[in-house]
Design a protein around this motif. Structure first.
Motif, mmCIF file in Angstrom:
data_model
loop_
_atom_site.group_PDB
_atom_site.id
_atom_site.type_symbol
_atom_site.label_atom_id
_atom_site.label_comp_id
_atom_site.label_asym_id
_atom_site.label_seq_id
_atom_site.Cartn_x
_atom_site.Cartn_y
_atom_site.Cartn_z
ATOM 1 N N ALA A 146 0.838 -1.203 0.000
ATOM 2 C CA ALA A 146 0.000 0.000 0.000
ATOM 3 C C ALA A 146 0.872 1.251 0.000
ATOM 4 O O ALA A 146 0.599 2.215 -0.732
ATOM 5 C CB ALA A 146 -0.937 -0.017 1.207
ATOM 6 N N VAL A 147 1.939 1.242 0.788
ATOM 7 C CA VAL A 147 2.841 2.398 0.844
ATOM 8 C C VAL A 147 3.513 2.613 -0.510
ATOM 9 O O VAL A 147 3.609 3.740 -0.996
ATOM 10 C CB VAL A 147 3.885 2.222 1.974
ATOM 11 N N VAL A 148 3.965 1.550 -1.138
ATOM 12 C CA VAL A 148 4.592 1.662 -2.460
ATOM 13 C C VAL A 148 3.607 2.242 -3.476
ATOM 14 O O VAL A 148 3.991 3.001 -4.365
ATOM 15 C CB VAL A 148 5.129 0.291 -2.927
ATOM 16 N N SER A 149 2.325 1.960 -3.313
ATOM 17 C CA SER A 149 1.295 2.491 -4.212
ATOM 18 C C SER A 149 0.963 3.943 -3.931
ATOM 19 O O SER A 149 0.260 4.571 -4.714
ATOM 20 C CB SER A 149 0.020 1.658 -4.103
ATOM 21 N N GLY A 150 1.435 4.480 -2.806
ATOM 22 C CA GLY A 150 1.184 5.881 -2.498
ATOM 23 C C GLY A 150 0.422 6.130 -1.209
ATOM 24 O O GLY A 150 0.036 7.259 -0.926
ATOM 25 N N LEU A 151 0.202 5.091 -0.416
ATOM 26 C CA LEU A 151 -0.503 5.285 0.846
ATOM 27 C C LEU A 151 0.254 6.289 1.712
ATOM 28 O O LEU A 151 1.431 6.107 2.001
ATOM 29 C CB LEU A 151 -0.646 3.971 1.613
ATOM 30 N N ALA A 152 -0.422 7.363 2.094
ATOM 31 C CA ALA A 152 0.187 8.385 2.932
ATOM 32 C C ALA A 152 -0.612 8.595 4.209
ATOM 33 O O ALA A 152 -0.165 9.281 5.108
ATOM 34 C CB ALA A 152 0.304 9.694 2.173
#
Length: 191
Positions: free
Chosen positions: A68-74
């Protein structure tokens, strides 16, 4: 969602324009494999390279978090803690490159970074930014203001070797020049 429409500074886009979004808000009960795949797809299809994702869900598992973080989860907001003010703060902060995630998730992410460092980067002679150890040595000296001759003398390499190290690094990381390389190394924490 209706309460977000009247929030100053937040513009809701129709689903057909999600590729343009600065922040993609995803609301689900459970974070399943399908939700993670959808996030990865949304990130790939986005026309905005700076798009961030805010996830409103009951939970997210540790094994889904890094993807999720790699996909842009902020930002992650547990449903039980979600009210209008927290949601608006999470959206606004994520668009300013500030991450808002529960402490437990920060711990998971730190452990995953340590694992990557220990099992992938160090055995391959790389740093977190993808720099090789000798590239970091050269960049450290460049940042100190040394020229190619001085760096070669200091590291006991030939001038040609220093030029090859710098050239290879610039090409591999798609950096414009030595100054850009030093700035990159500083941003990724190698310097």
């Amino acid at each position: 969602m209706a309460s977000l429409r009247s929030t100053p500074g937040i513009t809701l886009l129709p689903p057909a324009r999600r590729r343009e979004a600065d922040v993609l808000l995803i609301t689900v009960h459970q974070t399943t494999e399908n939700v993670i795949r959808w996030m990865e797809e949304a990130a790939t299809e986005s026309t905005n390279s700076e798009m961030r994702i805010v996830l409103l869900a009951e939970t997210i598992s540790e094994h889904h978090l890094m993807r999720a973080v790699v996909s842009g989860l902020a930002g992650f907001l547990p449903r039980e803690e979600a009210d209008r003010d927290r949601l608006v703060k999470t959206i606004r902060d994520s668009s300013r490159n500030r991450a808002l995630v529960p402490e437990q998730m920060v711990g998971w992410l730190l452990e995953q970074v340590r694992t990557i460092q220990r099992t992938v980067l160090v055995p391959n002679g790389l740093t977190v930014g993808g720099l090789q150890e000798r590239e970091v040595e050269v960049l450290r000296l460049l940042a100190d203001g040394l020229d190619t001759v001085e760096i070669a003398e200091r590291l006991n390499y030939s001038e040609r070797t220093i030029k090859n190290i710098v050239s290879g690094m610039l090409t591999r990381l798609n950096l414009r020049n030595r100054s850009h390389a030093v700035a990159y190394a500083m941003r990724c924490g190698a310097l």
